[in-house]
Scaffold this motif. Structure first.
Motif, PDB file in Angstrom:
ATOM      1  N   PRO A 205      54.113  34.922  63.811  1.00 35.35           N
ATOM      2  CA  PRO A 205      55.339  34.804  64.612  1.00 35.35           C
ATOM      3  C   PRO A 205      55.485  35.890  65.679  1.00 35.35           C
ATOM      4  N   GLY A 206      54.988  37.102  65.400  1.00 31.58           N
ATOM      5  CA  GLY A 206      55.117  38.184  66.380  1.00 31.58           C
ATOM      6  C   GLY A 206      54.315  37.886  67.630  1.00 31.58           C
ATOM      7  N   SER A 207      53.036  37.609  67.439  1.00 33.81           N
ATOM      8  CA  SER A 207      52.158  37.341  68.572  1.00 33.81           C
ATOM      9  C   SER A 207      52.578  36.065  69.309  1.00 33.81           C
ATOM     10  N   THR A 208      52.976  35.056  68.547  1.00 34.92           N
ATOM     11  CA  THR A 208      53.382  33.785  69.169  1.00 34.92           C
ATOM     12  C   THR A 208      54.640  33.979  70.013  1.00 34.92           C
ATOM     13  N   PHE A 209      55.599  34.731  69.470  1.00 34.77           N
ATOM     14  CA  PHE A 209      56.818  35.006  70.245  1.00 34.77           C
ATOM     15  C   PHE A 209      56.449  35.681  71.570  1.00 34.77           C
ATOM     16  N   ALA A 210      55.557  36.688  71.471  1.00 34.97           N
ATOM     17  CA  ALA A 210      55.209  37.455  72.674  1.00 34.97           C
ATOM     18  C   ALA A 210      54.507  36.575  73.711  1.00 34.97           C
ATOM     19  N   GLU A 211      53.657  35.666  73.246  1.00 29.20           N
ATOM     20  CA  GLU A 211      52.940  34.763  74.175  1.00 29.20           C
ATOM     21  C   GLU A 211      53.934  33.909  74.954  1.00 29.20           C
ATOM     22  N   ARG A 212      54.994  33.453  74.238  1.00 29.22           N
ATOM     23  CA  ARG A 212      55.877  32.446  74.839  1.00 29.22           C
ATOM     24  C   ARG A 212      57.162  33.010  75.424  1.00 29.22           C
TER      25      ARG A 212
END
Ligand SMILES: Cc1cc2nc3c(=O)[nH]c(=O)nc-3n(C[C@H](O)[C@H](O)[C@H](O)COP(=O)(O)OP(=O)(O)OC[C@H]3O[C@@H](n4cnc5c(N)ncnc54)[C@H](O)[C@@H]3O)c2cc1C
Length: 370
Positions: A205-212
């Protein structure tokens, strides 16, 4: 000074035993406990609780200079009463006075994304706006817990402090994932802060949030926590990309006469950043081994190759990295450095193949096993 105040009565079979256990426990959380006029006085972070024994009851009065202090003390008392009461006999809790009704947790803030910046191919800076950020502006505690709502939720849901003084989580399908990140920059007057996220391409969730992330997105933040910069004459910093934001912030805030070395391992030359540091601190970049998969972690090799003056009270060591590299480095530092926990912080920031929740469970199990 305006004092906020609230009271509760807890029905208990043995209130004296619970009060003893409560005091012992809160002392471990740096509370001071004293006896005054037949009551027990607990002081924690500027708030106080006066506890009196009655027949099969414990009476609590909490006083604090502000709402955050009042809620924090209510939470400390109520959560420990529930935890320390014998199994199956936790009392119902009702507080009467200021700060009743559900509220956000005392150290919780909602952050709104204002803009994003690509620092390197795998590092994205996200800037946020938030209210009342003063408590986060400290170099002694650098990290925060971010509450990242599930993607696609129309309205984020946050944990709240309920009327009983205990934390209530949102329903499972709305519950935010909690991840630790480092405040890279903060400007309390402007109400802004920046966090640098590693884009690791996994589905966390951390990396995905940052990507989007886009302007207007909201996440929650609580804290701060951990150990940051200490006064020293010499510094040694060691980290992979996840510890890079903390090292960058500490380097930028060192006194101009500071001496030392920062060794930072990144995937390749494109992941290097320009860091602000005193002239006496050398920044050395390592590029991750790709060919030799069983090669010793580079940070460990760099540590072992150090040709430096004897370790001493004037040296501060700060290191954060993937778990396996951390494990090997910690064992190497035990052989080379004095066992001075206060002057060395060597921590695991993530674990290859495990999510943050799984990593935290493993750390707890390892701590229990000693
Ligand atoms: C005190 C503290 C401060 C931290 N500060 C920062 C920070 O400022 N910036 C930052 O980017 N990270 C930071 N981290 C590390 C970050 O919390 C972890 O990387 C976290 O696991 C990321 O969550 P996620 O949801 O992206 O992945 P998770 O759901 O936790 O994990 C999913 C998968 O991704 C893998 N994974 C997780 N992180 C990485 C990574 N970095 N590289 C490759 N694979 C990975 C896991 O092994 C797992 O297989 C910090 C950690 C701690 C303990």
């Amino acid at each position: 000074m305006t004092v906020l105040c609230t009271e509760a009565r807890f029905s208990l079979a043995d209130p004296a035993a619970l009060l003893r256990a409560l005091c012992e426990h809160l002392v471990e959380h740096h509370a001071t406990v004293s006896e005054r006029e037949g009551a027990t006085l607990i002081v924690l972070d500027g708030s106080k609780a006066v506890l009196r024994l009655a027949k099969q009851e414990l009476l609590a009065r909490v006083e604090a200079p502000n709402l955050a202090g009042l809620q924090a003390m209510k939470l400390a008392i109520a959560s420990h009463v529930v935890e320390l009461a014998p199994a199956g006999s936790a009392p119902a809790i009702g507080w009467q006075g200021d700060g009743s009704g559900p509220s956000l947790l005392p150290d919780f803030r909602v952050l709104t994304v204002t803009d994003t910046e690509t620092l390197t191919p795998h590092m994205r800076r996200i800037r946020f706006y938030g209210e009342d950020l003063a408590r986060f502006d400290t170099l002694e505690a650098l990290h925060v817990r971010l509450f990242i709502p599930p993607a696609g939720l129309a309205e984020p849901a946050w944990p709240v402090l309920s009327e009983d003084g205990l934390i209530t989580q949102p329903p499972a399908e709305q519950r935010p994932a909690v991840r630790k990140y480092t405040i890279r920059e903060i400007d309390v007057a402007a109400g802004t802060l920046a966090i640098d996220f590693v884009l690791h391409g996994d589905t966390g969730p951390g990396s995905t949030f940052a990507e989007r992330a886009r302007a207007g997105d909201r996440i929650g933040m609580a804290g701060p926590g951990g150990r940051g910069l200490r006064d020293a004459e010499r510094y040694l910093f060691l980290a992979d990309e996840t510890g890079l934001p903390a090292i960058a912030r500490m380097l930028a805030n060192l006194p101009s006469a500071a001496r030392g070395l920062a060794v930072i391992e990144v995937a390749n030359a494109q992941e290097e950043q320009v860091l602000q540091a005193p002239a006496g601190v050398t920044v050395r970049w390592l590029h991750r081994h790709q060919a030799e998969s069983d090669a010793a972690p580079q940070l460990l090799a760099a540590f072992e190759a150090l040709d430096w003056e004897q370790d001493g009270p004037s040296l501060y060591v700060w290191a954060a990295m993937e778990h396996e590299a951390f494990r090997q480095l910690r064992s190497a530092t035990r052989q080379r450095l004095r066992p001075d926990l206060d002057q060395h912080l060597i921590v695991s920031y993530w674990r290859n193949g495990l999510s943050e929740e799984q990593h935290a469970l493993e750390k707890k199990a390892a701590a229990r096993a000693g």
